[in-house]
Design a protein around this motif. Structure first.
Motif, short mmCIF file in Angstrom:
data_model
loop_
_atom_site.label_atom_id
_atom_site.label_comp_id
_atom_site.label_asym_id
_atom_site.label_seq_id
_atom_site.Cartn_x
_atom_site.Cartn_y
_atom_site.Cartn_z
N LYS A 35 -1.98 3.29 -2.90
CA LYS A 35 -2.52 4.44 -3.76
C LYS A 35 -3.40 5.43 -3.21
CE LYS A 35 -1.09 2.30 -8.01
NZ LYS A 35 -1.54 1.64 -9.38
N GLU A 36 -4.27 4.67 -2.23
CA GLU A 36 -5.54 5.59 -1.90
C GLU A 36 -5.23 6.11 -0.38
OE1 GLU A 36 -9.34 4.03 -2.86
OE2 GLU A 36 -8.75 3.08 -4.64
N TYR A 37 -4.52 5.41 0.27
CA TYR A 37 -4.33 5.42 1.62
C TYR A 37 -3.10 5.75 2.38
CZ TYR A 37 -9.36 3.66 2.08
OH TYR A 37 -10.73 3.56 2.00
N CYS A 74 -6.39 13.96 4.01
CA CYS A 74 -5.63 14.23 5.37
C CYS A 74 -4.25 14.73 5.03
CB CYS A 74 -5.23 12.83 6.08
SG CYS A 74 -6.78 11.89 6.37
N LYS A 75 -3.60 15.45 6.23
CA LYS A 75 -2.36 16.13 6.06
C LYS A 75 -1.41 14.97 6.73
CE LYS A 75 -2.43 19.44 9.66
NZ LYS A 75 -2.18 20.88 9.94
N LEU A 113 -11.47 4.98 8.45
CA LEU A 113 -10.26 5.59 7.78
C LEU A 113 -10.51 6.40 6.72
CD1 LEU A 113 -7.14 4.97 8.06
CD2 LEU A 113 -7.29 3.33 6.39
N LYS A 114 -9.86 7.57 6.53
CA LYS A 114 -9.89 8.46 5.37
C LYS A 114 -8.85 8.34 4.61
CE LYS A 114 -11.76 12.11 8.44
NZ LYS A 114 -11.54 13.50 8.94
#
Length: 116
Positions: A59-61, A10-11, A4-5
């Motif tokens: 917050k991050e993903y 990502c957009k 998972l990025k």
């Protein structure tokens, strides 16, 4: 979960609206699954640390659990100006995706008792 990025890499994907013929909305599909849950059964979706869902996943993903869950079980709601993860366990179709896909491995899926 290891692939998972982070959201910044990502957009957002602009998914088309369900057409009601070939594609359907999540809640209609959950209804068609015809699952029932006892109201007083123990929680079968357990967070090891609820704050991780905000501090890391949100917050991050950008809260991926709100997207990878096929039944819309996970939802971010604003409470007093702060985000909070709400778990709608009665929508769960027991696919166990959350247990394997969560980037922090913070969600534990336990086989539910009784019902269907």
């Amino acid at each position: 979960n290891e692939q998972l990025k982070k959201a910044t890499e990502c957009k957002p994907i602009d998914y088309p609206k369900p057409d009601g013929v070939l594609t359907f909305d999540r809640l209609s599909s959950v209804f068609l699954a015809n699952l029932a849950h006892e109201e007083n059964q123990p929680d079968h979706l357990v967070l090891k640390n609820p704050q991780v869902m905000i501090d890391v996943n949100y917050k991050e993903y950008a809260s991926p659990e709100t997207r990878y869950c096929p039944a819309g079980v996970y939802e971010i709601v604003e409470e007093n100006g702060s985000p909070r993860l709400q778990i709608n366990a009665t929508n769960c179709v027991h696919c166990k995706t959350c247990d394997t896909k969560d980037p922090t491995q913070n969600i534990t899926w336990i086989c539910p008792e009784g019902a269907s």
